[in-house]
Design a protein around this motif. Structure first.
Motif, PDB file in Angstrom:
ATOM      1  N   VAL A 240       5.001 -69.027  -0.481  1.00 40.93           N
ATOM      2  CA  VAL A 240       4.551 -67.725  -0.955  1.00 40.93           C
ATOM      3  C   VAL A 240       3.759 -67.022   0.143  1.00 40.93           C
ATOM      4  N   THR A 241       4.088 -65.763   0.365  1.00 36.54           N
ATOM      5  CA  THR A 241       3.333 -64.909   1.289  1.00 36.54           C
ATOM      6  C   THR A 241       3.170 -63.534   0.652  1.00 36.54           C
ATOM      7  N   LEU A 242       2.201 -62.771   1.131  1.00 34.52           N
ATOM      8  CA  LEU A 242       2.065 -61.389   0.680  1.00 34.52           C
ATOM      9  C   LEU A 242       3.100 -60.548   1.408  1.00 34.52           C
ATOM     10  N   SER A 243       3.850 -59.770   0.648  1.00 32.76           N
ATOM     11  CA  SER A 243       4.946 -58.984   1.207  1.00 32.76           C
ATOM     12  C   SER A 243       4.434 -57.759   1.950  1.00 32.76           C
ATOM     13  N   ASP A 244       5.254 -57.251   2.863  1.00 33.60           N
ATOM     14  CA  ASP A 244       4.989 -55.956   3.478  1.00 33.60           C
ATOM     15  C   ASP A 244       5.339 -54.816   2.522  1.00 33.60           C
ATOM     16  N   SER A 245       6.126 -55.132   1.490  1.00 32.40           N
ATOM     17  CA  SER A 245       6.510 -54.125   0.503  1.00 32.40           C
ATOM     18  C   SER A 245       5.363 -53.841  -0.458  1.00 32.40           C
ATOM     19  N   VAL A 246       5.339 -52.631  -0.988  1.00 30.10           N
ATOM     20  CA  VAL A 246       4.412 -52.257  -2.056  1.00 30.10           C
ATOM     21  C   VAL A 246       5.200 -51.454  -3.084  1.00 30.10           C
ATOM     22  N   ILE A 247       4.689 -51.431  -4.311  1.00 26.69           N
ATOM     23  CA  ILE A 247       5.283 -50.582  -5.342  1.00 26.69           C
ATOM     24  C   ILE A 247       4.404 -49.351  -5.487  1.00 26.69           C
ATOM     25  N   LYS A 248       5.019 -48.184  -5.294  1.00 23.65           N
ATOM     26  CA  LYS A 248       4.278 -46.920  -5.341  1.00 23.65           C
ATOM     27  C   LYS A 248       4.421 -46.298  -6.727  1.00 23.65           C
ATOM     28  N   THR A 249       3.293 -45.920  -7.318  1.00 22.71           N
ATOM     29  CA  THR A 249       3.309 -45.279  -8.625  1.00 22.71           C
ATOM     30  C   THR A 249       2.492 -43.997  -8.587  1.00 22.71           C
ATOM     31  N   VAL A 250       2.805 -43.093  -9.518  1.00 26.12           N
ATOM     32  CA  VAL A 250       2.037 -41.861  -9.675  1.00 26.12           C
ATOM     33  C   VAL A 250       0.716 -42.212 -10.349  1.00 26.12           C
ATOM     34  N   LYS A 251      -0.371 -41.693  -9.820  1.00 23.79           N
ATOM     35  CA  LYS A 251      -1.702 -41.979 -10.365  1.00 23.79           C
ATOM     36  C   LYS A 251      -2.296 -40.712 -10.977  1.00 23.79           C
ATOM     37  N   LEU A 252      -2.718 -40.819 -12.219  1.00 23.95           N
ATOM     38  CA  LEU A 252      -3.474 -39.732 -12.831  1.00 23.95           C
ATOM     39  C   LEU A 252      -4.885 -39.707 -12.270  1.00 23.95           C
ATOM     40  N   LYS A 253      -5.432 -38.519 -12.098  1.00 26.01           N
ATOM     41  CA  LYS A 253      -6.820 -38.418 -11.653  1.00 26.01           C
ATOM     42  C   LYS A 253      -7.740 -39.015 -12.719  1.00 26.01           C
ATOM     43  N   ASN A 254      -8.833 -39.589 -12.257  1.00 22.60           N
ATOM     44  CA  ASN A 254      -9.836 -40.173 -13.157  1.00 22.60           C
ATOM     45  C   ASN A 254      -9.250 -41.257 -14.057  1.00 22.60           C
ATOM     46  N   ASN A 255      -8.281 -41.989 -13.517  1.00 22.13           N
ATOM     47  CA  ASN A 255      -7.690 -43.093 -14.283  1.00 22.13           C
ATOM     48  C   ASN A 255      -7.442 -44.247 -13.324  1.00 22.13           C
ATOM     49  N   SER A 256      -8.512 -44.848 -12.862  1.00 17.10           N
ATOM     50  CA  SER A 256      -8.410 -45.925 -11.881  1.00 17.10           C
ATOM     51  C   SER A 256      -7.931 -47.211 -12.545  1.00 17.10           C
ATOM     52  N   TYR A 257      -7.619 -48.188 -11.710  1.00 14.23           N
ATOM     53  CA  TYR A 257      -7.230 -49.514 -12.213  1.00 14.23           C
ATOM     54  C   TYR A 257      -8.307 -50.080 -13.117  1.00 14.23           C
ATOM     55  N   TRP A 258      -9.573 -49.881 -12.748  1.00 14.23           N
ATOM     56  CA  TRP A 258     -10.662 -50.451 -13.532  1.00 14.23           C
ATOM     57  C   TRP A 258     -10.886 -49.683 -14.828  1.00 14.23           C
ATOM     58  N   ASP A 259     -10.534 -48.398 -14.860  1.00 11.97           N
ATOM     59  CA  ASP A 259     -10.531 -47.668 -16.127  1.00 11.97           C
ATOM     60  C   ASP A 259      -9.547 -48.309 -17.102  1.00 11.97           C
ATOM     61  N   ARG A 260      -8.367 -48.662 -16.602  1.00 11.74           N
ATOM     62  CA  ARG A 260      -7.343 -49.239 -17.470  1.00 11.74           C
ATOM     63  C   ARG A 260      -7.714 -50.670 -17.879  1.00 11.74           C
ATOM     64  N   VAL A 261      -8.340 -51.410 -16.970  1.00 10.13           N
ATOM     65  CA  VAL A 261      -8.816 -52.760 -17.343  1.00 10.13           C
ATOM     66  C   VAL A 261      -9.838 -52.666 -18.463  1.00 10.13           C
ATOM     67  N   LYS A 262     -10.742 -51.706 -18.345  1.00 12.22           N
ATOM     68  CA  LYS A 262     -11.778 -51.542 -19.378  1.00 12.22           C
ATOM     69  C   LYS A 262     -11.146 -51.187 -20.724  1.00 12.22           C
ATOM     70  N   ARG A 263     -10.183 -50.255 -20.715  1.00 13.58           N
ATOM     71  CA  ARG A 263      -9.550 -49.869 -21.972  1.00 13.58           C
ATOM     72  C   ARG A 263      -8.774 -51.030 -22.595  1.00 13.58           C
ATOM     73  N   THR A 264      -8.215 -51.885 -21.757  1.00 17.99           N
ATOM     74  CA  THR A 264      -7.376 -52.971 -22.261  1.00 17.99           C
ATOM     75  C   THR A 264      -8.180 -54.145 -22.810  1.00 17.99           C
ATOM     76  N   PHE A 265      -9.290 -54.463 -22.150  1.00 18.06           N
ATOM     77  CA  PHE A 265      -9.994 -55.712 -22.476  1.00 18.06           C
ATOM     78  C   PHE A 265     -11.387 -55.541 -23.057  1.00 18.06           C
ATOM     79  N   LEU A 266     -12.007 -54.369 -22.894  1.00 19.99           N
ATOM     80  CA  LEU A 266     -13.416 -54.240 -23.288  1.00 19.99           C
ATOM     81  C   LEU A 266     -13.627 -53.228 -24.414  1.00 19.99           C
TER      82      LEU A 266
END
Length: 266
Positions: A240-266
């Motif tokens: 296993v290695t970290l790939s040079d590839s990334v998956i690009k997605t559209v990001k809404l403003k004021n909706n960070s990864y940690w915002d979604r973690v909080k909504r999902t788990f807290l």
């Protein structure tokens, strides 16, 4: 800014969902987007149905580097990969057309099985015993023997995959801006003969992880890659290695990864 107006909708067809999506298709066409049946012709791939559908869309279309992926959840769903739901689809179209898009990049891991078959994973790769017997795995980091694991299996997760199977084994939740991956144990057995770290550990992007399956009769474990199982007989090793590839997605403003973690788990 590059024009992106060819959209492919990835979802499991059924009459109810088809009917519910018709207003979205109409809205897309009214905003000069072209809906295409072939994902190879699309520069935007939209999954419908939560994180599972998003993972399947990425895997089925080959982890494309030349397009944007985005996920739409239905009203009763949530998703860490999905910024939009059916009720705010028009906001996504408006963002793509009229605003400076924010693009989020998710890390991917490369997995090689038995030194031959190569795969990519956005969430995680797991190796687990398929019989009522523990499996033994020698764990190497950059060709250095680190530990000999005995237990039900191991999980190697990307930062975004850290909230899934990895989290259920008490692994850490990792910020996807960190270029790394995490190794977690599934029910390890620790005694005088077999001794493991007993906790998850995180490897930098430059590290290579090798899992050597000890051939002791439990040689046919199941390999899970994201939300798919691969039945490859006689597993000898995973690299296993970290790939040079990334998956690009559209990001809404004021909706960070940690915002979604909080909504999902807290």
């Amino acid at each position: 800014m590059q024009t992106r107006n060819n959209i492919h909708f990835f979802y499991r067809h059924d009459d109810n969902l088809d009917k519910k999506l018709q207003p979205l298709f109409k809205l897309a066409r009214e905003n000069d987007f072209h809906i295409v049946d072939n994902p190879e012709q699309a520069n935007i791939i939209v999954s419908v149905g939560g994180d599972g559908a998003f993972l399947q869309a990425v895997r089925t279309t080959g982890f494309r580097q030349d397009c944007l992926y985005t996920g739409i959840t239905r009203s009763d769903e949530s998703g860490l990969y999905c910024d939009f739901n059916i009720d705010n689809f028009d906001e996504m179209l408006h963002t793509m057309q009229h605003e400076e898009m924010e693009v989020r990049r998710f890390p991917v891991i490369d997995v090689k099985v038995n030194g031959e078959s190569e795969f990519q994973c956005l969430n995680e790769v797991s190796i687990r015993s398929t019989i009522i017997k523990t499996m033994v795995v020698d764990v190497y980091i950059d060709d250095m023997h680190f530990e000999t694991f005995r237990g039900d299996g191991l999980i190697v997760a990307t930062p975004t995959g850290s909230t899934g199977y990895n989290k259920s084994t008490r692994g850490a939740v990792i910020d996807p801006k960190l270029p790394c991956y995490q190794v977690s144990e599934i029910a390890s057995l620790n005694n005088n003969r077999y001794r493991t770290l007993g906790s998850s550990f995180v490897l930098n992007k430059d590290r290579t992880l090798t899992l050597e399956v000890v051939q002791d009769g439990n040689d046919y474990p199941i390999i899970g890659m994201d939300n798919e199982a691969y039945s490859i007989r006689n597993i000898q090793n995973l690299t296993v290695t970290l790939s040079d590839s990334v998956i690009k997605t559209v990001k809404l403003k004021n909706n960070s990864y940690w915002d979604r973690v909080k909504r999902t788990f807290l």
